[in-house]
Write a protein that holds these residues in place. Structure first.
Motif, short mmCIF file in Angstrom:
data_model
loop_
_atom_site.label_atom_id
_atom_site.label_comp_id
_atom_site.label_asym_id
_atom_site.label_seq_id
_atom_site.Cartn_x
_atom_site.Cartn_y
_atom_site.Cartn_z
N TYR A 45 13.76 9.90 6.49
CA TYR A 45 12.70 9.02 6.98
C TYR A 45 11.78 9.91 7.81
CZ TYR A 45 10.36 5.51 9.92
OH TYR A 45 9.43 4.76 10.59
N THR A 105 11.78 4.45 -2.77
CA THR A 105 11.52 3.72 -1.53
C THR A 105 10.18 2.99 -1.62
OG1 THR A 105 10.34 5.54 -0.44
CG2 THR A 105 12.76 5.48 -0.22
N LYS A 119 15.83 11.42 -1.26
CA LYS A 119 14.97 10.27 -1.09
C LYS A 119 14.12 10.42 0.17
CE LYS A 119 16.38 8.43 -4.82
NZ LYS A 119 15.47 8.41 -5.99
N LEU A 122 11.25 8.38 2.72
CA LEU A 122 10.55 7.16 3.13
C LEU A 122 9.55 7.53 4.22
CD1 LEU A 122 10.08 4.10 3.15
CD2 LEU A 122 11.91 3.91 4.85
N SER A 168 10.46 -4.96 0.43
CA SER A 168 11.28 -4.36 1.48
C SER A 168 11.01 -5.09 2.77
CB SER A 168 10.94 -2.87 1.64
OG SER A 168 11.41 -2.38 2.88
N ALA A 199 17.70 2.99 -1.53
CA ALA A 199 17.24 4.02 -2.47
C ALA A 199 18.28 5.13 -2.62
CB ALA A 199 15.92 4.61 -1.99
N ASP A 242 15.73 -0.13 3.35
CA ASP A 242 15.06 0.29 2.13
C ASP A 242 15.44 1.71 1.75
OD1 ASP A 242 12.78 -0.46 0.18
OD2 ASP A 242 12.18 1.52 0.90
N LEU A 243 15.47 2.62 2.73
CA LEU A 243 15.88 3.99 2.45
C LEU A 243 17.34 4.05 2.03
CD1 LEU A 243 15.43 7.02 2.36
CD2 LEU A 243 15.84 7.09 4.85
#
Length: 454
Positions: free
Chosen positions: A140, A398, A165, A167, A381, A391, A387-388
């Motif tokens: 993130y 995301t 991933k 975000l 979301s 994913a 959300d992260l």
């Protein structure tokens, strides 16, 4: 300082948690909504990099409170901050869970950490994200991406290579009324879009908050005992410490570390404009307008105020403004003005959205519309942290991935370049190049101070 060795982007545990191929058939881990309380082996572990007010709030509010997540490490250049944050996490968890670190490299070297939450000052966002991607950590990353678009493009390459991933921390995409506003726009409920307006707070909103003079103090002062100032500066130039350089707004309004609120706050309304127009893959192609800089020699030296017209391919204009410029303009049609927002104007009406509410023309006639079954829906979301995590578990995307982040940040950077040079800019979004202005092109990159290069 000892350099961190590159880590393999994939470990057996990380592959178990995040492999997209396995997840496509069936999630490797059953979601928390099914299991309720999580067993320790089913948890994702995160580290917080940067735990000042913003970083700590994000880490505790979006991640530490999730049942299947544990925040097990905290790195910060301020000893008092990292120790306080670790103690707060331990109290939340009811035991010793979070270890404070003076050096982020020790955190990234831990093989048992799945992801990082990057909440540092802006100039550290992308360098840390690049190192995290190289170490195989999901992430993130707070907005804006940072001070160098060239470095942001490199981050995109690293994310694609590693498969982690990402975000982007704009958060508003996880608020349902922003999503609804964008869905109404992209499904044509206000007709064909004719123009967009996006505005945000500017530097003036920080004057005297909490007690610093406009533009901050330039008087040299002793470095606080609990601050590793060299590491805080990191890739930025070495400058004398002042009481307003690293705190009280300096981290947002000094050009060595940030673009100012043109990016730090502007990222929010621009992100929503891009989302509602379905332009996450591109950016406007022409930028023209005006910007105002602080007095020469001021500590705070980012663009103070701005008024730009950013035109997309095909001719659709977006006016990107600070709140002082926007106020009289928006009040001509909008019955409730706030210091931030995004308005979409169509051939049949307008829709505007800010953090308070969704508004529209005709006594809010459009806000009452129910979407049809065949309408296009956006990524749903309602919680950035969740959300992260989703994913990571499923291998999906995301709500705000790296490409969306880069294309939105491009607008802030090009707007700032116009404000600084006084010249309009033509942009090629395919090649990501400024057309015919090599001097302006130089603003898209920043030199990095040794040894803090990546």
């Amino acid at each position: 300082m000892k350099e961190m060795k590159s880590q393999s982007p994939h470990t057996s545990r990380r592959a178990f948690l995040g492999a997209a191929t396995a997840a496509a058939a069936a999630p490797a881990i059953i979601p928390s909504s099914v299991l309720g309380a999580q067993a320790p082996s089913n948890q994702l572990t995160f580290a917080a990099l940067g735990v000042g007010n913003r970083g700590a709030g994000i880490s505790k509010g979006y991640f530490a409170g999730l049942k299947d997540v544990r925040v097990v490490a905290a790195a910060d250049c301020w000893k008092s901050r990292r120790e306080r944050f670790a103690a707060e996490i331990d109290e939340m968890e009811g035991g010793r869970v979070c270890t404070p670190y003076a050096d982020y490299r020790e955190v990234l070297a831990r093989d048992d950490i799945d992801g990082v939450i990057i909440g540092t000052p802006d100039h550290w966002h992308v360098p840390l994200a690049i190192l995290a991607a190289q170490a195989g950590k999901h992430m993130y990353v707070e907005k804006p991406l940072g001070t160098s678009m060239k470095l942001a493009w490199r981050l995109r390459d690293e994310i694609r290579r590693s498969g982690v991933k990402f975000l982007y921390g704009t958060q508003q995409r996880s608020q349902p009324h922003f999503r609804r506003a964008c869905e109404l726009v992209l499904n044509g409920y206000i007709g064909e879009i004719t123009r967009v307006e996006a505005w945000s707070p500017d530097m003036s909103t920080q004057y005297g908050v909490p007690h610093n003079p406009p533009y901050g103090s330039t008087m040299e002062a002793p470095v606080p005992d609990d601050l590793n100032y060299d590491m805080w500066l990191g890739p930025a130039p070495m400058k004398p410490y002042t009481v307003d350089r690293c705190v009280r707004g300096g981290q947002w309004h000094i050009y060595d570390y940030a673009l100012g609120f043109i990016a730090g706050w502007g990222a929010h309304p621009l992100d929503i404009a891009q989302w509602g127009l379905q332009r996450d893959h591109t950016s406007p192609v022409r930028y023209e307008g005006t910007g105002h800089q602080p007095p020469r020699g001021a500590l705070w030296d980012t663009t103070e105020s701005w008024d730009m017209t950013c035109t997309y391919a095909g001719g659709l204009p977006m006016r990107f403004m600070d709140c002082r410029v926007a106020k009289p303009l928006v009040r001509e049609y909008h019955y409730t003005f706030r210091n931030h927002g995004t308005t979409f104007h169509g051939t049949e009406g307008w829709i505007s959205v800010d953090r308070n509410a969704l508004y529209s023309s005709g006594r809010n006639q459009y806000t009452k519309i129910e979407l049809k079954n065949g309408d296009t829906r956006l990524h749903a979301s309602d919680h950035p942290g969740r959300d992260l995590v989703q994913a990571i578990r499923t291998g999906g995307e995301t709500v705000c991935p790296i490409e969306a982040a880069i294309r939105s940040d491009t607008i802030s950077h090009l707007t700032d370049i116009v404000a600084r040079t006084g010249r309009s800019i033509e942009w090629d979004p395919e090649r990501e190049k400024i057309i015919g202005d090599p001097e302006a092109e130089k603003f898209l990159d920043r030199p990095m101070r040794t040894p803090w290069t990546v």
